[in-house]
Design a protein around this motif. Structure first.
Motif, PDB file in Angstrom:
ATOM      1  N   VAL A   4       0.871  -1.178   0.000  1.00  0.00           N
ATOM      2  CA  VAL A   4       0.000   0.000   0.000  1.00  0.00           C
ATOM      3  C   VAL A   4       0.907   1.225   0.000  1.00  0.00           C
ATOM      4  O   VAL A   4       1.745   1.383   0.878  1.00  0.00           O
ATOM      5  N   SER A  94      -9.139   1.736   2.132  1.00  0.00           N
ATOM      6  CA  SER A  94      -8.730   0.425   1.608  1.00  0.00           C
ATOM      7  C   SER A  94      -8.957   0.282   0.110  1.00  0.00           C
ATOM      8  O   SER A  94      -8.765  -0.800  -0.432  1.00  0.00           O
ATOM      9  N   LEU A 158      -2.499   0.464  -4.565  1.00  0.00           N
ATOM     10  CA  LEU A 158      -2.418  -0.887  -4.028  1.00  0.00           C
ATOM     11  C   LEU A 158      -1.708  -1.760  -5.044  1.00  0.00           C
ATOM     12  O   LEU A 158      -1.991  -1.683  -6.237  1.00  0.00           O
ATOM     13  N   PHE A 161      -2.166  -7.154  -4.507  1.00  0.00           N
ATOM     14  CA  PHE A 161      -3.227  -7.695  -3.656  1.00  0.00           C
ATOM     15  C   PHE A 161      -3.909  -8.887  -4.311  1.00  0.00           C
ATOM     16  O   PHE A 161      -4.383  -9.791  -3.639  1.00  0.00           O
ATOM     17  N   CYS A 168      -9.732  -5.584  -5.083  1.00  0.00           N
ATOM     18  CA  CYS A 168      -9.802  -4.171  -4.751  1.00  0.00           C
ATOM     19  C   CYS A 168     -10.781  -3.465  -5.653  1.00  0.00           C
ATOM     20  O   CYS A 168     -10.909  -3.745  -6.793  1.00  0.00           O
TER      21      CYS A 168
END
Length: 168
Positions: A4, A94, A158, A161, A168
């Motif tokens: 991140v 997030s 991001l 992930f 995401c």
């Protein structure tokens, strides 16, 4: 590892009863752990502008313990003495992209003697353990007063992930 990247700025603060405000601390899991802005003395009712840059990089193997920013806003009087104006925290968003964050702050109220001393001498009650800021279970026992709001603009990137099964 999933990564991140948080890039942005602490724009400023508004709604504090004190003037000559500065942002006293931010904390993260790795990297530069603390920072401080310059002092801004706005006109009555105006926003204190800091435009302080943020550039953070986190790495993780799981989503547990998502990063958060711990805030301490301080004020400086005409004699150069500093006192706590408010505590606050916010979770790092997030989802990728640009986010405008408003973080409300509060400060411990203390008894009538601490309030009187704060008004005439400066200072006032502070937390012994900063973990109380995040813990609702311990914080509900404190007598607090609302302090003001800190405004931030954060851009999130991001990375990797998908490799860990997180959409995401």
């Amino acid at each position: 590892m999933a990564e991140v990247h948080v890039i942005g700025q602490i724009i400023g603060a508004k709604g504090f009863s004190e003037s000559s405000l500065f942002w006293g601390a931010w904390k993260l899991l790795s990297g530069i752990r603390e920072g401080q802005t310059q002092v801004d003395t706005p006109q009555l009712g105006d926003m204190a502008y800091w435009a302080h840059p943020i550039d953070l990089h986190f790495a993780t193997k799981g989503l547990q313990g998502w990063p958060r920013l711990h805030l301490q806003v301080w004020s400086q009087d005409s004699f150069g003495r500093c006192q706590l104006a408010g505590y606050g925290f916010c979770h790092v968003p997030s989802s990728p992209g640009t986010h405008s964050i408003e973080c409300v702050t509060w400060r411990p109220l203390g008894g009538w003697r601490e309030q009187l001393a704060r008004a005439f001498v400066g200072g006032g009650p502070q937390l012994l353990h900063s973990d109380v800021v995040y813990s609702g279970a311990d914080r509900y026992r404190l007598h607090t007063v609302s302090a003001g709001t800190v405004y931030m603009e954060l851009n999130l990137i991001l990375r990797n992930f998908g490799r860990y099964g997180v959409e995401c």
